[in-house]
Design an enzyme around this catalytic site. Sequence first.
Site, mmCIF file in Angstrom:
data_model
loop_
_atom_site.group_PDB
_atom_site.id
_atom_site.type_symbol
_atom_site.label_atom_id
_atom_site.label_comp_id
_atom_site.label_asym_id
_atom_site.label_seq_id
_atom_site.Cartn_x
_atom_site.Cartn_y
_atom_site.Cartn_z
ATOM 1 N N ASP A 4 -13.651 10.883 6.622
ATOM 2 C CA ASP A 4 -14.651 11.956 6.526
ATOM 3 C C ASP A 4 -14.682 12.844 7.776
ATOM 4 O O ASP A 4 -15.743 13.321 8.188
ATOM 5 C CB ASP A 4 -16.061 11.369 6.254
ATOM 6 C CG ASP A 4 -16.086 10.541 4.977
ATOM 7 O OD1 ASP A 4 -15.394 10.912 4.022
ATOM 8 O OD2 ASP A 4 -16.787 9.512 4.944
ATOM 9 N N ARG A 61 0.835 -1.200 0.000
ATOM 10 C CA ARG A 61 0.000 0.000 0.000
ATOM 11 C C ARG A 61 0.875 1.257 0.000
ATOM 12 O O ARG A 61 0.546 2.254 -0.649
ATOM 13 C CB ARG A 61 -0.915 -0.010 1.236
ATOM 14 C CG ARG A 61 -2.010 0.991 1.053
ATOM 15 C CD ARG A 61 -3.157 0.873 1.980
ATOM 16 N NE ARG A 61 -4.067 1.949 1.623
ATOM 17 C CZ ARG A 61 -5.257 1.800 1.081
ATOM 18 N NH1 ARG A 61 -5.728 0.612 0.851
ATOM 19 N NH2 ARG A 61 -5.986 2.851 0.766
ATOM 20 N N ASN A 98 -12.267 16.551 -0.240
ATOM 21 C CA ASN A 98 -13.091 15.405 -0.600
ATOM 22 C C ASN A 98 -14.561 15.779 -0.402
ATOM 23 O O ASN A 98 -14.873 16.637 0.421
ATOM 24 C CB ASN A 98 -12.738 14.224 0.311
ATOM 25 C CG ASN A 98 -13.327 12.903 -0.157
ATOM 26 O OD1 ASN A 98 -13.907 12.822 -1.238
ATOM 27 N ND2 ASN A 98 -13.175 11.871 0.653
ATOM 28 N N THR A 99 -15.426 15.158 -1.166
ATOM 29 C CA THR A 99 -16.846 15.371 -0.929
ATOM 30 C C THR A 99 -17.424 14.108 -0.307
ATOM 31 O O THR A 99 -17.024 12.992 -0.638
ATOM 32 C CB THR A 99 -17.624 15.665 -2.231
ATOM 33 O OG1 THR A 99 -17.698 14.472 -2.991
ATOM 34 C CG2 THR A 99 -16.987 16.753 -3.027
ATOM 35 N N HIS A 100 -18.376 14.310 0.583
ATOM 36 C CA HIS A 100 -19.011 13.186 1.268
ATOM 37 C C HIS A 100 -20.524 13.364 1.190
ATOM 38 O O HIS A 100 -21.016 14.462 1.485
ATOM 39 C CB HIS A 100 -18.532 13.149 2.726
ATOM 40 C CG HIS A 100 -19.194 12.083 3.522
ATOM 41 N ND1 HIS A 100 -19.145 10.748 3.158
ATOM 42 C CD2 HIS A 100 -19.938 12.139 4.652
ATOM 43 C CE1 HIS A 100 -19.833 10.048 4.030
ATOM 44 N NE2 HIS A 100 -20.323 10.862 4.942
ATOM 45 N N ASP A 150 -8.186 14.748 6.219
ATOM 46 C CA ASP A 150 -7.196 14.483 7.265
ATOM 47 C C ASP A 150 -7.049 12.972 7.408
ATOM 48 O O ASP A 150 -7.534 12.219 6.556
ATOM 49 C CB ASP A 150 -7.570 15.196 8.581
ATOM 50 C CG ASP A 150 -8.818 14.602 9.232
ATOM 51 O OD1 ASP A 150 -9.366 13.595 8.724
ATOM 52 O OD2 ASP A 150 -9.244 15.155 10.262
ATOM 53 N N ALA A 151 -6.412 12.528 8.499
ATOM 54 C CA ALA A 151 -6.106 11.098 8.618
ATOM 55 C C ALA A 151 -7.353 10.245 8.875
ATOM 56 O O ALA A 151 -7.304 9.024 8.702
ATOM 57 C CB ALA A 151 -5.088 10.893 9.738
ATOM 58 N N GLY A 152 -8.449 10.848 9.275
ATOM 59 C CA GLY A 152 -9.644 10.069 9.581
ATOM 60 C C GLY A 152 -10.506 9.812 8.363
ATOM 61 O O GLY A 152 -10.163 10.186 7.235
HETATM 62 C C1 GRF Z 1 -20.483 10.975 -4.617
HETATM 63 O O1 GRF Z 1 -21.732 11.040 -3.974
HETATM 64 C C2 GRF Z 1 -19.374 10.952 -3.608
HETATM 65 O O2 GRF Z 1 -19.552 11.813 -2.544
HETATM 66 C C3 GRF Z 1 -19.422 9.532 -3.169
HETATM 67 O O3 GRF Z 1 -19.614 8.806 -4.365
HETATM 68 C C4 GRF Z 1 -20.273 9.642 -5.297
HETATM 69 C C5 GRF Z 1 -19.395 9.755 -6.507
HETATM 70 O O4 GRF Z 1 -20.106 10.202 -7.607
HETATM 71 N N1 GRF Z 1 -18.241 9.156 -2.441
HETATM 72 P P1 GRF Z 1 -19.416 10.552 -8.997
HETATM 73 O O5 GRF Z 1 -18.385 9.479 -9.313
HETATM 74 O O6 GRF Z 1 -18.788 11.911 -8.890
HETATM 75 O O7 GRF Z 1 -20.541 10.532 -9.973
#
Ligand code: GRF
Length: 207
Positions: free
Chosen positions: A152, A72, A114-116, A148-150
Site C-alpha cells: 500500500d 510462488r 489497487n484500492t486500500h 509498487d513493491a511495497g
Molecule cells: C475493500 O475495502 C478493499 O479495499 C479491501 O477489501 C475490500 C474488498 O471489498 N482490500 P470487495 O471484495 O470489493 O467487496
Amino acid sequence: MPTVDHTPARLVVLVSGSGTNLQALLDACEDPAFGAKVVAVGADRFDVEGLARAERAGIPTFVKQLSQHDSRDAWDLALRRAVAGFEPDLVVLAGFMKLVSADFLEAFEHRVVNTHPALSPSFPGVRGPADALEYGVKVTGCTLFVVDAGVDTGQIIAQSVVEVLDDDTVESLHERIKVAERAMLVDAVGRMCREGWSVEGRRVRIG
Ligand code: GRF
C-alpha cells in the site's frame, strides 16, 4: 508512460472476495460513455462472490490458486500470463488479497492499481479500518494507488475521506469506507481510461 491502447479501454480485475468494487466497475461499464470494459476477472481462490458476479455478467474468469503451483514464482508467472492474455490497458486489484511480484509489475508498468480502505500513508496492510478505529482518528477513508513493491505504498491516484463516528465498529466503518471506495474507484478509473495518466516520481496526473 502508460498509454490506453484500446477504445473502450480494457480492464482486467482481480478479486479475492465479495467483489463489490468489481460490481461498481461492471455497472459503470454498461454506459458506453464510461470508456472502459471489464474483459476478464481473475481470482486467487474458487467460489468467491466476485467470480460469480463476473459470470453473471458473462465475463470470462480465471482462477490461479497459490496452492496449485510449485512455488510462488510459478503462481505469479501463471497469473501474469493469464492477465497478459487479455491485453489489459489497466489491471485493477479490487480486494485482491495477494501481493504480486516485481516481474508482474514490470510486465504492466504503471498499469496495476489497487484500492486500500485507509488514507495512505496511514494504516497500510490488511487491517486498515481496524487500525484507524483503534488509533482513534476522526477521519479515515480510502486510497487508489499505482501498485509498487511495497504494501500500500504506491503513488496515489485518488483519495476519499470518511468520517469516523463515535459508535463505529470495524464493520460499520469498513462498510462506509467501501461506499466511498466504490465511488472513488469508478470515478478515477473512468477518467484514467478516457483521459490517460502519467506517473512522475510520487505524482500521478490524470489527463
Ligand atoms: C475493500 O475495502 C478493499 O479495499 C479491501 O477489501 C475490500 C474488498 O471489498 N482490500 P470487495 O471484495 O470489493 O467487496
